[in-house]
Enzyme design. Structure first.
Site: not given
Ligand code: GLN
Length: 245
Positions: A94, A128, A194
């Site tokens: 990320c 997002r 993630h």
């Protein structure tokens, strides 16, 4: 044999406990009698490109990336370039992934990255990109699935000749539009997946261990199989989560 890992900025770049991936690598080595060495390289510290075979950098908020980016380019940029040329394994997640590219543009502000991968990241208007994700990946040993979770405001665009890590089956990926996820150059991998990426995808952990050991010892070692019942369940659960959206 010994797996030698260095984590870059583990204090600053550890969103979603991305560092837990290192613990997972350690255990899988220990269970097989492979030695494990861990080092950290933080702000101001240099890096020996030959000393470590697996380089890890986790995710970070924009604020953390600002703090880290300049230091990383200045104190570690040349060594990282040399390590990647020399087949070191890199796993960047990320915020760390974004910094492999040329830049991360936030309005008028441009955070300069390492330029190790032909990519740029832009904070565009729009929501997002958050959610469970599943991608299809081939790291030279056949097509496999990676399942995980993504949460990023930046949209990443690969440049000419850049190879994605994989293709999105479900989820957003690099930018929510081109169906690509992550980047891959030699043994360097950048991805938006993630948190417990490796515990959810034990095959990837083993592939990284293999590639890192091959760099030091010359040939890809056979890794002894482990009882992966829990890991298989974690993988399936992450896939199901992506399926549900
Ligand atoms: N700050 C970056 C973004 O939002 C990366 C965030 C993260 O590492 N989760 O795009």
């Amino acid at each position: 044999m010994e797996l030698r890992i260095v984590a870059l900025y583990p204090e600053q770049m550890n969103i979603y406990a991305d560092r837990g991936n290192i613990l997972f690598l350690r255990r899988r080595c220990e269970w097989r009698g492979i030695d494990f060495s861990y080092a950290a390289a933080g702000p101001g510290q240099s890096l020996d490109p030959a000393a470590h075979d697996l380089i890890y950098v986790g995710g970070g908020q924009d604020r953390d990336q600002r703090i880290v980016a300049e230091d990383m380019v200045a104190t570690k940029g040349a060594a990282l370039a040399e390590a990647v040329e020399g087949s070191a394994v890199v796993l960047a997640v990320c915020g760390g992934y974004q910094l492999l590219g040329h830049s991360y543009q936030l309005g008028d502000e441009r955070i300069r990255g390492l330029g190790l991968a032909e990519l740029e990241t832009v904070r565009e208007p729009g929501p997002r990109l958050i959610g469970n994700i599943e991608i299809e990946v081939d790291l030279g040993d056949g097509s496999r699935e990676l399942a995980g979770f993504e949460n990023h405001g930046g949209r990443t665009y690969l440049g000419d000749g850049a190879e994605p890590l994989g293709r999105v089956i479900r989820g957003h990926g690099n930018n929510g539009t081109d169906g690509l996820e992550g980047v891959r150059r030699a043994n360097m991998i950048g991805t938006y997946l993630h948190g417990p990426l490796l515990p959810k995808n034990a095959w990837l952990a083993d592939r990284l261990i293999q590639l890192a050991l091959a760099r030091r010892y010359g040939a890809e070692p056979e890794l002894a199989p482990l009882d992966d019942a829990l890991e298989a369940a974690a993988h399936e659960s992450a896939r199901q989560a992506a399926l549900r959206g």
